[in-house]
Design a protein around this motif. Structure first.
Motif, PDB file in Angstrom:
ATOM      1  N   ALA A   9       4.257  -1.419 -74.979  1.00  0.00           N
ATOM      2  CA  ALA A   9       2.730  -1.352 -74.937  1.00  0.00           C
ATOM      3  C   ALA A   9       1.961  -2.661 -75.425  1.00  0.00           C
ATOM      4  CB  ALA A   9       2.146  -0.311 -75.955  1.00  0.00           C
ATOM      5  N   THR A  10       2.604  -3.424 -76.333  1.00  0.00           N
ATOM      6  CA  THR A  10       2.047  -4.708 -76.737  1.00  0.00           C
ATOM      7  C   THR A  10       2.407  -5.684 -75.538  1.00  0.00           C
ATOM      8  OG1 THR A  10       2.679  -4.308 -78.960  1.00  0.00           O
ATOM      9  CG2 THR A  10       2.266  -6.513 -78.234  1.00  0.00           C
ATOM     10  N   THR A  11       3.524  -5.610 -74.889  1.00  0.00           N
ATOM     11  CA  THR A  11       3.909  -6.562 -73.746  1.00  0.00           C
ATOM     12  C   THR A  11       2.932  -6.688 -72.518  1.00  0.00           C
ATOM     13  OG1 THR A  11       6.452  -6.353 -74.493  1.00  0.00           O
ATOM     14  CG2 THR A  11       5.739  -7.516 -72.326  1.00  0.00           C
ATOM     15  N   ILE A  62       6.915   3.326 -62.058  1.00  0.00           N
ATOM     16  CA  ILE A  62       6.602   2.867 -63.443  1.00  0.00           C
ATOM     17  C   ILE A  62       7.153   3.636 -64.557  1.00  0.00           C
ATOM     18  CG2 ILE A  62       4.730   2.413 -65.067  1.00  0.00           C
ATOM     19  CD1 ILE A  62       4.579   0.528 -62.779  1.00  0.00           C
ATOM     20  N   ARG A  63       7.128   5.105 -64.601  1.00  0.00           N
ATOM     21  CA  ARG A  63       7.826   5.988 -65.558  1.00  0.00           C
ATOM     22  C   ARG A  63       9.168   5.665 -65.790  1.00  0.00           C
ATOM     23  NH1 ARG A  63       7.025  12.192 -65.355  1.00  0.00           N
ATOM     24  NH2 ARG A  63       8.122  11.855 -63.319  1.00  0.00           N
ATOM     25  N   GLU A  64       9.992   5.390 -64.711  1.00  0.00           N
ATOM     26  CA  GLU A  64      11.172   5.137 -64.640  1.00  0.00           C
ATOM     27  C   GLU A  64      11.705   3.890 -65.360  1.00  0.00           C
ATOM     28  OE1 GLU A  64      10.200   6.491 -61.916  1.00  0.00           O
ATOM     29  OE2 GLU A  64      10.652   8.358 -62.518  1.00  0.00           O
ATOM     30  N   ILE A  65      10.961   2.694 -64.819  1.00  0.00           N
ATOM     31  CA  ILE A  65      10.959   1.342 -65.517  1.00  0.00           C
ATOM     32  C   ILE A  65      10.915   1.467 -66.992  1.00  0.00           C
ATOM     33  CG2 ILE A  65      10.077  -0.744 -65.567  1.00  0.00           C
ATOM     34  CD1 ILE A  65       9.387  -0.737 -62.678  1.00  0.00           C
ATOM     35  N   ALA A  66       9.809   2.241 -67.508  1.00  0.00           N
ATOM     36  CA  ALA A  66       9.398   2.342 -69.044  1.00  0.00           C
ATOM     37  C   ALA A  66      10.466   3.105 -69.636  1.00  0.00           C
ATOM     38  CB  ALA A  66       8.138   2.824 -69.216  1.00  0.00           C
ATOM     39  N   ILE A  67      11.147   4.306 -69.171  1.00  0.00           N
ATOM     40  CA  ILE A  67      11.987   4.737 -69.723  1.00  0.00           C
ATOM     41  C   ILE A  67      13.403   4.055 -69.795  1.00  0.00           C
ATOM     42  CG2 ILE A  67      13.461   7.001 -69.501  1.00  0.00           C
ATOM     43  CD1 ILE A  67      11.042   8.354 -68.421  1.00  0.00           C
ATOM     44  N   GLY A  68      13.645   3.284 -68.780  1.00  0.00           N
ATOM     45  CA  GLY A  68      14.869   2.651 -68.611  1.00  0.00           C
ATOM     46  C   GLY A  68      14.919   1.654 -69.624  1.00  0.00           C
ATOM     47  N   GLU A  69      13.732   1.032 -69.751  1.00  0.00           N
ATOM     48  CA  GLU A  69      13.776  -0.224 -70.818  1.00  0.00           C
ATOM     49  C   GLU A  69      13.850   0.333 -72.296  1.00  0.00           C
ATOM     50  OE1 GLU A  69      14.325  -3.213 -70.297  1.00  0.00           O
ATOM     51  OE2 GLU A  69      13.456  -3.794 -68.275  1.00  0.00           O
ATOM     52  N   LEU A  70      13.149   1.489 -72.354  1.00  0.00           N
ATOM     53  CA  LEU A  70      13.303   2.074 -73.623  1.00  0.00           C
ATOM     54  C   LEU A  70      14.794   2.636 -73.852  1.00  0.00           C
ATOM     55  CD1 LEU A  70      11.394   3.568 -75.905  1.00  0.00           C
ATOM     56  CD2 LEU A  70      11.796   5.640 -74.634  1.00  0.00           C
ATOM     57  N   ILE A  71      15.556   3.138 -73.066  1.00  0.00           N
ATOM     58  CA  ILE A  71      16.929   3.532 -73.274  1.00  0.00           C
ATOM     59  C   ILE A  71      17.900   2.147 -73.596  1.00  0.00           C
ATOM     60  CG2 ILE A  71      18.953   4.459 -72.160  1.00  0.00           C
ATOM     61  CD1 ILE A  71      16.794   6.233 -70.818  1.00  0.00           C
ATOM     62  N   TRP A  72      17.465   1.095 -72.707  1.00  0.00           N
ATOM     63  CA  TRP A  72      18.197  -0.182 -73.018  1.00  0.00           C
ATOM     64  C   TRP A  72      18.009  -0.697 -74.236  1.00  0.00           C
ATOM     65  CZ3 TRP A  72      22.381  -2.573 -72.088  1.00  0.00           C
ATOM     66  CH2 TRP A  72      22.372  -4.096 -72.434  1.00  0.00           C
ATOM     67  N   ALA A 112       1.957   2.190 -73.133  1.00  0.00           N
ATOM     68  CA  ALA A 112       2.775   1.372 -72.094  1.00  0.00           C
ATOM     69  C   ALA A 112       2.945   1.593 -70.740  1.00  0.00           C
ATOM     70  CB  ALA A 112       4.056   1.377 -72.796  1.00  0.00           C
ATOM     71  N   MET A 113       2.973   2.794 -70.411  1.00  0.00           N
ATOM     72  CA  MET A 113       3.089   3.431 -68.935  1.00  0.00           C
ATOM     73  C   MET A 113       1.883   2.868 -68.157  1.00  0.00           C
ATOM     74  SD  MET A 113       5.652   6.627 -68.513  1.00  0.00           S
ATOM     75  CE  MET A 113       4.600   7.556 -69.909  1.00  0.00           C
ATOM     76  N   ARG A 114       0.558   3.337 -69.018  1.00  0.00           N
ATOM     77  CA  ARG A 114      -0.620   3.179 -68.433  1.00  0.00           C
ATOM     78  C   ARG A 114      -0.905   1.697 -68.042  1.00  0.00           C
ATOM     79  NH1 ARG A 114      -5.616   3.129 -71.174  1.00  0.00           N
ATOM     80  NH2 ARG A 114      -7.418   3.948 -69.744  1.00  0.00           N
ATOM     81  N   GLN A 115      -0.542   0.653 -69.084  1.00  0.00           N
ATOM     82  CA  GLN A 115      -0.923  -0.436 -69.005  1.00  0.00           C
ATOM     83  C   GLN A 115      -0.309  -1.194 -68.110  1.00  0.00           C
ATOM     84  OE1 GLN A 115      -4.137  -0.371 -70.523  1.00  0.00           O
ATOM     85  NE2 GLN A 115      -3.558  -2.454 -70.256  1.00  0.00           N
ATOM     86  N   MET A 116       1.537  -0.959 -67.939  1.00  0.00           N
ATOM     87  CA  MET A 116       2.017  -1.437 -66.984  1.00  0.00           C
ATOM     88  C   MET A 116       1.979  -0.978 -65.615  1.00  0.00           C
ATOM     89  SD  MET A 116       5.804  -1.189 -69.063  1.00  0.00           S
ATOM     90  CE  MET A 116       6.782  -1.972 -67.571  1.00  0.00           C
ATOM     91  N   VAL A 168       4.966  11.028 -83.392  1.00  0.00           N
ATOM     92  CA  VAL A 168       3.534  10.830 -82.825  1.00  0.00           C
ATOM     93  C   VAL A 168       3.246   9.514 -82.375  1.00  0.00           C
ATOM     94  CG1 VAL A 168       1.173  11.056 -83.224  1.00  0.00           C
ATOM     95  CG2 VAL A 168       2.626  12.830 -84.029  1.00  0.00           C
ATOM     96  N   PHE A 169       3.813   8.376 -83.291  1.00  0.00           N
ATOM     97  CA  PHE A 169       3.521   7.026 -83.080  1.00  0.00           C
ATOM     98  C   PHE A 169       4.264   6.634 -81.715  1.00  0.00           C
ATOM     99  CE2 PHE A 169       4.978   2.494 -83.373  1.00  0.00           C
ATOM    100  CZ  PHE A 169       3.629   1.770 -83.600  1.00  0.00           C
ATOM    101  N   CYS A 170       5.568   7.256 -81.406  1.00  0.00           N
ATOM    102  CA  CYS A 170       6.389   6.742 -80.334  1.00  0.00           C
ATOM    103  C   CYS A 170       5.606   7.505 -79.224  1.00  0.00           C
ATOM    104  CB  CYS A 170       7.882   7.387 -80.461  1.00  0.00           C
ATOM    105  SG  CYS A 170       9.045   7.229 -79.002  1.00  0.00           S
ATOM    106  N   GLY A 171       5.314   8.640 -79.102  1.00  0.00           N
ATOM    107  CA  GLY A 171       4.508   9.225 -77.844  1.00  0.00           C
ATOM    108  C   GLY A 171       3.409   8.497 -77.474  1.00  0.00           C
ATOM    109  N   PHE A 172       2.456   8.176 -78.332  1.00  0.00           N
ATOM    110  CA  PHE A 172       1.270   7.528 -78.159  1.00  0.00           C
ATOM    111  C   PHE A 172       1.671   6.117 -77.658  1.00  0.00           C
ATOM    112  CE2 PHE A 172      -2.275   4.744 -79.818  1.00  0.00           C
ATOM    113  CZ  PHE A 172      -3.340   5.563 -78.960  1.00  0.00           C
ATOM    114  N   CYS A 173       2.434   5.254 -78.061  1.00  0.00           N
ATOM    115  CA  CYS A 173       2.576   4.147 -77.619  1.00  0.00           C
ATOM    116  C   CYS A 173       3.311   4.023 -76.457  1.00  0.00           C
ATOM    117  CB  CYS A 173       3.797   3.314 -78.437  1.00  0.00           C
ATOM    118  SG  CYS A 173       2.768   2.913 -80.262  1.00  0.00           S
ATOM    119  N   LEU A 174       4.311   5.023 -76.071  1.00  0.00           N
ATOM    120  CA  LEU A 174       4.752   4.973 -74.661  1.00  0.00           C
ATOM    121  C   LEU A 174       3.717   5.381 -73.953  1.00  0.00           C
ATOM    122  CD1 LEU A 174       7.376   4.828 -73.226  1.00  0.00           C
ATOM    123  CD2 LEU A 174       8.009   7.209 -73.567  1.00  0.00           C
ATOM    124  N   TRP A 175       2.609   6.255 -73.876  1.00  0.00           N
ATOM    125  CA  TRP A 175       1.771   6.623 -73.035  1.00  0.00           C
ATOM    126  C   TRP A 175       0.835   5.350 -72.801  1.00  0.00           C
ATOM    127  CZ3 TRP A 175      -3.617   6.535 -74.000  1.00  0.00           C
ATOM    128  CH2 TRP A 175      -4.601   7.050 -72.972  1.00  0.00           C
TER     129      TRP A 175
END
Length: 278
Positions: free
Chosen positions: A183-185, A126-136, A268-272, A259-266
């Motif tokens: 996170a929204t998705t 899950i973490r790699e999926i979130a990071i990969g989509e973030l980079i893309w 996102a990974m939790r919900q995905m 701070v906003f980026c870190g919180f939302c990424l956390w």
């Protein structure tokens, strides 16, 4: 002090293990490569996102700008309306690129094509999926930023050499919106649910983030609400760097986005993880 795994590796004469974050990035690049292959024949879809802020700049910046004498900055300078609007539209371009990938495309992969379920059968987690989509999404937003900066430079709308720092600032803003989009998705259930984030969040944020008018033109309660949005802080950063108006409050804009980026990424990974691993 080296950990037990590193110590064993040194005694055995073998290579040291790859740090976890580096290993995640190396695996996440596979998802980026997958997206590049998918879009190799659909590049026009990505390029088309650049034209929306350009049309706003030509239509409002130069159209409405012809009726405005200029915008006074806090340091006493008066700049053309087009030079005031352009950094805000650049921030909007960054937001559009990030949201297009992290909400619409990720929602389709998550709920219709079931792309991520197949990816989880590989070493990616899950973490790699979130990071990969973030980079893309950062790559897509970065293309818009560089292209729009070229337009601003050609039209003489960059007033300070500090504008070179807009690129790393745009990467941070794009990461913040990408993380928020992911996170929204994870909470969206149907296509109709798009109306909520787009109609009630993205559009008002675009109109009330100081993009077209100075924030002092709004009542104080509206200004307080505006300061809660990431686009407001991104616009402040871009405008300060573009005009050379460097203020201490820009450090607050920078800290907010981190701070906003870190919180939302956390989130996102939790919900995905909850959605994909049942």
């Amino acid at each position: 002090m080296a950990g037990p795994i590193e110590a064993v590796a040194r005694r055995a004469g073998g290579p040291l293990p790859t740090p976890a974050i580096v290993a995640s990035l190396l695996r996440a690049r596979r998802l980026v490569q997958r997206n590049l292959l998918v879009y190799r024949h659909g590049w026009i879809i990505i390029v088309s996102g650049f034209f929306e802020p350009l049309f706003y700049l030509l239509g409002i910046g130069f159209g409405l700008g012809s009726l405005v004498q200029g915008i006074a900055l806090p340091d006493g300078r008066t700049i053309p309306y087009q030079a005031f609007v352009a950094p805000g539209l650049l921030a909007m371009s960054t937001m559009n690129g990030a949201i297009a990938e992290s909400i619409f495309n990720v929602f389709f992969k998550l709920n219709f094509s079931r792309t991520y379920e197949g990816i989880l059968a590989t070493p990616l987690r899950i973490r790699e999926i979130a990071i990969g989509e973030l980079i893309w999404s950062l790559m897509r937003g970065g293309m818009y930023v560089i292209a729009f900066l070229g337009v601003m430079l050609a039209l003489g709308l960059i007033l300070s050499p500090w504008a070179v720092l807009i690129v790393p600032a745009a990467i941070l803003l794009g990461a913040a919106f990408s993380a928020a989009g992911l996170a929204t998705t994870a909470y969206l259930r149907t296509v109709q649910d798009f109306d909520l984030p787009m109609g009630l969040v993205v559009m008002p944020m675009f109109l009330f983030s100081g993009t077209f008018f100075p924030t002092t033109a709004y009542p104080a309660p509206v200004q307080w609400v505006m300061e809660l949005t990431p686009l407001f802080h991104g616009t402040n950063l871009f405008r300060g760097l573009s005009t050379g108006l460097l203020e201490p409050r820009m450090l607050w804009d920078l800290a907010y986005l981190i701070v906003f980026c870190g919180f939302c990424l956390w989130i996102a990974m939790r919900q995905m993880e909850r959605k994909l691993i049942k």
